[in-house]
Design a protein around this motif. Structure first.
Motif, PDB file in Angstrom:
ATOM      1  N   LEU A   1      -4.658   6.257  -5.066  1.00 23.14           N
ATOM      2  CA  LEU A   1      -4.022   6.619  -3.593  1.00 23.14           C
ATOM      3  C   LEU A   1      -2.896   7.324  -3.736  1.00 23.14           C
ATOM      4  O   LEU A   1      -1.564   6.668  -4.574  1.00 23.14           O
ATOM      5  N   SER A   2      -1.881   6.985  -2.837  1.00 22.93           N
ATOM      6  CA  SER A   2      -0.831   7.483  -2.592  1.00 22.93           C
ATOM      7  C   SER A   2       0.229   6.201  -2.777  1.00 22.93           C
ATOM      8  O   SER A   2       1.259   7.182  -3.860  1.00 22.93           O
ATOM      9  N   ILE A   3       0.263   5.166  -3.074  1.00 27.87           N
ATOM     10  CA  ILE A   3       0.727   4.327  -3.849  1.00 27.87           C
ATOM     11  C   ILE A   3       0.533   4.994  -5.341  1.00 27.87           C
ATOM     12  O   ILE A   3       1.758   3.910  -6.205  1.00 27.87           O
ATOM     13  N   ASP A   4      -0.303   5.008  -5.722  1.00 25.14           N
ATOM     14  CA  ASP A   4      -0.366   4.886  -7.042  1.00 25.14           C
ATOM     15  C   ASP A   4       0.551   6.467  -7.880  1.00 25.14           C
ATOM     16  O   ASP A   4       0.856   6.151  -9.263  1.00 25.14           O
ATOM     17  N   ASN A   5       0.668   6.832  -6.832  1.00 18.92           N
ATOM     18  CA  ASN A   5       1.779   8.448  -7.259  1.00 18.92           C
ATOM     19  C   ASN A   5       3.722   8.515  -6.513  1.00 18.92           C
ATOM     20  O   ASN A   5       3.722   9.100  -6.441  1.00 18.92           O
ATOM     21  N   ILE A   6       4.068   7.369  -6.300  1.00 17.82           N
ATOM     22  CA  ILE A   6       5.469   6.537  -5.615  1.00 17.82           C
ATOM     23  C   ILE A   6       5.866   6.326  -6.456  1.00 17.82           C
ATOM     24  O   ILE A   6       5.746   5.645  -6.961  1.00 17.82           O
ATOM     25  N   ILE A   7       7.098   7.169  -6.595  1.00 19.38           N
ATOM     26  CA  ILE A   7       8.298   6.687  -8.344  1.00 19.38           C
ATOM     27  C   ILE A   7       9.316   5.908  -7.420  1.00 19.38           C
ATOM     28  O   ILE A   7      10.293   5.732  -8.451  1.00 19.38           O
TER      29      ILE A   7
ATOM     30  N   GLY B   1       2.442  -1.344  -0.653  1.00 16.65           N
ATOM     31  CA  GLY B   1       0.431  -1.672  -0.370  1.00 16.65           C
ATOM     32  C   GLY B   1       0.514  -2.331   0.350  1.00 16.65           C
ATOM     33  O   GLY B   1      -0.546  -3.158   0.984  1.00 16.65           O
ATOM     34  N   GLY B   2       2.132  -3.812   0.260  1.00 12.11           N
ATOM     35  CA  GLY B   2       1.474  -4.654   1.169  1.00 12.11           C
ATOM     36  C   GLY B   2       2.534  -4.729   2.789  1.00 12.11           C
ATOM     37  O   GLY B   2       2.741  -5.605   2.589  1.00 12.11           O
TER      38      GLY B   2
ATOM     39  N   SER C   1      -4.217  -5.892 -10.204  1.00 11.02           N
ATOM     40  CA  SER C   1      -2.103  -6.840 -10.248  1.00 11.02           C
ATOM     41  C   SER C   1      -1.167  -5.414  -9.785  1.00 11.02           C
ATOM     42  O   SER C   1      -0.335  -5.412  -9.436  1.00 11.02           O
ATOM     43  N   GLU C   2      -1.796  -3.988  -9.490  1.00  8.86           N
ATOM     44  CA  GLU C   2      -0.364  -2.843 -10.269  1.00  8.86           C
ATOM     45  C   GLU C   2       0.253  -2.564  -8.956  1.00  8.86           C
ATOM     46  O   GLU C   2       1.232  -2.609  -9.239  1.00  8.86           O
ATOM     47  N   THR C   3      -0.396  -2.695  -7.670  1.00 11.12           N
ATOM     48  CA  THR C   3       0.157  -2.904  -7.036  1.00 11.12           C
ATOM     49  C   THR C   3       0.059  -3.634  -5.497  1.00 11.12           C
ATOM     50  O   THR C   3      -1.839  -4.574  -6.293  1.00 11.12           O
TER      51      THR C   3
ATOM     52  N   ARG D   1       1.508 -13.636  -4.248  1.00 12.41           N
ATOM     53  CA  ARG D   1       3.438 -13.218  -4.596  1.00 12.41           C
ATOM     54  C   ARG D   1       4.229 -12.303  -3.679  1.00 12.41           C
ATOM     55  O   ARG D   1       5.671 -12.118  -3.630  1.00 12.41           O
ATOM     56  N   LEU D   2       3.556 -11.493  -3.182  1.00 11.17           N
ATOM     57  CA  LEU D   2       4.113 -10.940  -1.984  1.00 11.17           C
ATOM     58  C   LEU D   2       4.519 -12.290  -0.582  1.00 11.17           C
ATOM     59  O   LEU D   2       5.558 -11.837  -0.985  1.00 11.17           O
TER      60      LEU D   2
END
Length: 534
Positions: A196-202, A229-230, A415-417, A505-506
């Motif tokens: 996803l996009s969020i997997d490539n945001i740094i 993602g939240g 759980s990574e995002t 967690r959120l």
């Protein structure tokens, strides 16, 4: 002496009374203006704050309303729309909304299916990020800083002008805003290859509840985790994102193969469920189900819309070996640079000038929409596929997109995002009920059919919880009303569907960064310490 004291007391009392009367008699918009004048050093109210009496108010409001369900005379209207031109205006907006006890709605693209980014059932102001839309590409480290108001079209265009072999995995629609799209996950046809996009945001920049501008280092890893993602609107106002770009092949191949029921569509769709999530991760094939009229008869037609990161010559053997039922032929396929394929996915003619990626209608003509989502973990039997189609034909205006998982999506831990829908899913369903009819009761009728259809799908989709995708916002999975009272049992209802085990967690992150629950809306993450947390 006593007379002098009495006179002084009278004058003092009168002054206080007049001051209080003046303050309390000011309109909400005037209080907001006064607050801005006090806090902002670079403030010109004429092109930043729009009250309902401003001639441009309706234009600004409607510019980003894509769902006509929320563009009616009875739709709630904001006390004001703030259109910041620099980061300090965002900081001031947060301060002034808190001081005046206004709820804040944050809008980047305005594609929220339920209108939560520009509607509220309590007094509110909209912060519209349309002017914060810069895109800066760094070719040396293959990254891009994009402001939250930038559209996907502008992001794709700017990247391609710098380097045609670089891309970014995100959505199809050019007018999606980076702020909401990325903070909800960011879903697109490159996800089986790159996630996803969020997997490539740094990195990211956000204004928190105290008006501080934080980047990844200063916000800490917990908040950085939460906003990818939240949903950013629960935690602050996203200013910008730093994207890690991905390398794509010089040519990508696309195709669109249509099948009707009398052409064996049932068998092809059933086999698609088995193979689409297991194909080479360079292949993405969406199965789109639409009601069409052929020879005067309404039927469901399924379009198998595909993309392959490579040439036609490499694609055909892969498909014909694993998915011969599709019957893909060379003349079904077209090869082109990745940037041109974005037009194919948006159903715009190939060859259209790239500048069309930048087009944004000033006053879009929206349609009525009800969107929903589901996750499928086991193949749907053939006889049930046909029952689903039969009900679709009865409803006429509802369509489905089945988007395959597998590849990179099952390699990332849930759980990574905050986005938990990873391994174990065959595909995601997006239900889109869209119509243009204006007849009395049309909205209620169409929305009720969407709910009936969603209920009909219950046996075939995930359960305990029945998962849903945040980017496909759906108030029916649970929502707090009024939105200034956040009930934890309601929040857990929608939170478990959107985020599963990540919800708690959120809530912990929210409690830490926004304990009084200032940033809230109907489906926001609650704080455990807030007075509105019931």
């Amino acid at each position: 002496m006593e007379t002098m004291r009495a006179l002084f007391f009278l004058l003092t009392t009168l002054t206080i009374f007049m001051s209080v009367s003046t303050t309390t008699s000011l309109s909400p918009i005037q209080n907001l203006l006064n607050c801005f004048y006090h806090y902002s050093q670079s403030f010109n109210s004429s092109d930043i704050i729009y009250g309902p009496k401003n001639p441009s108010f309706s234009t600004i409001l409607n510019m980003k309303i894509h769902n006509k369900r929320f563009k009616t005379a009875t739709s709630p209207k904001a006390l004001a729309i703030i259109t910041p031109k620099d980061d300090s205006h965002v900081q001031t907006t947060i301060k002034c909304a808190k001081i005046n006890n206004f709820q804040l709605r944050i809008r980047s693209g305005g594609h929220d299916y339920e209108g939560f980014s520009y509607l509220s059932d309590v007094p509110y102001v909209i912060i519209d990020l349309l002017h914060l839309n810069s895109v800066e590409v760094n070719l040396q480290d293959e990254t891009t800083w994009v402001e939250a108001g930038a559209t996907l079209g502008k992001i794709y265009y700017t990247i391609s002008k710098k380097n045609n072999s670089l891309a970014f995995p995100s959505g199809v629609c050019f007018s999606l805003g980076a702020g909401g799209h990325f903070s909800g996950g960011g879903y697109g046809n490159l996800m089986r290859k790159f996630g996803l996009s969020i997997d490539n945001i740094i990195d990211a920049k956000i204004v928190d509840v105290n008006g501080n501008i934080l980047d990844r280092k200063s916000m800490g890893e917990d908040l950085f985790w939460a906003i990818r993602g939240g949903g950013g609107a629960s935690f602050g106002v996203i200013l910008s994102w730093k994207l890690k770009l991905v390398q794509v092949t010089p040519q990508v191949t696309v195709f669109n193969v249509k099948r009707n029921m009398d052409e064996g569509a049932t068998d092809v769709v059933y086999k698609w469920q088995l193979v689409a999530p297991k194909l080479h991760k360079d292949i993405f094939i969406r199965a789109q189900h639409n009601v069409v009229t052929i020879s005067g008869k309404k039927i469901v037609q399924v379009s198998f819309i595909g993309q392959f990161l490579g040439t036609i010559e490499r694609l055909l053997p892969l498909i014909n070996e694993s998915f011969p039922e599709l019957g893909l032929k060379k003349n079904d396929c077209s090869s082109m640079p990745w940037i041109n394929s974005t037009f194919f996915w948006y159903d715009i003619p190939i060859g259209t000038p790239l500048e069309a990626l930048l087009d944004e209608p000033k006053d879009p003509k929206p349609i009525y929409i009800k969107g929903q989502s589901d996750y499928v973990k086991k193949p749907i039997p053939k006889k049930d596929i046909e029952s689903i189609w039969k009900l679709m034909v009865e409803g006429e205006t509802l369509s489905m997109q089945w988007n395959p998982y597998g590849g990179r999506m099952e390699e990332i831990l849930p759980s990574e995002t905050p986005f938990p829908h990873r391994a174990g899913n065959l595909f995601l369903i997006q239900y889109i009920n869209s119509w243009i009819e204006e007849s009395p009761g049309a909205i209620e009728h169409r929305v009720n059919f969407s709910r009936l259809f969603h209920e009909f799908m219950t046996p075939y989709v995930s359960n305990s919880p029945r998962e849903a995708f945040l980017n496909y916002r759906d108030a029916d999975v649970g929502a707090n009303h009024p939105s200034n009272a956040t009930k934890i049992d309601v929040a857990r209802t929608y939170g478990s569907k959107y985020f599963k085990e990540n919800f708690e967690r959120l809530v912990s992150v929210k409690t830490k960064v926004d304990p009084e629950n200032f940033f809230r809306y109907e489906q926001s993450i609650p704080s455990r310490l807030s007075k509105t947390h019931i």
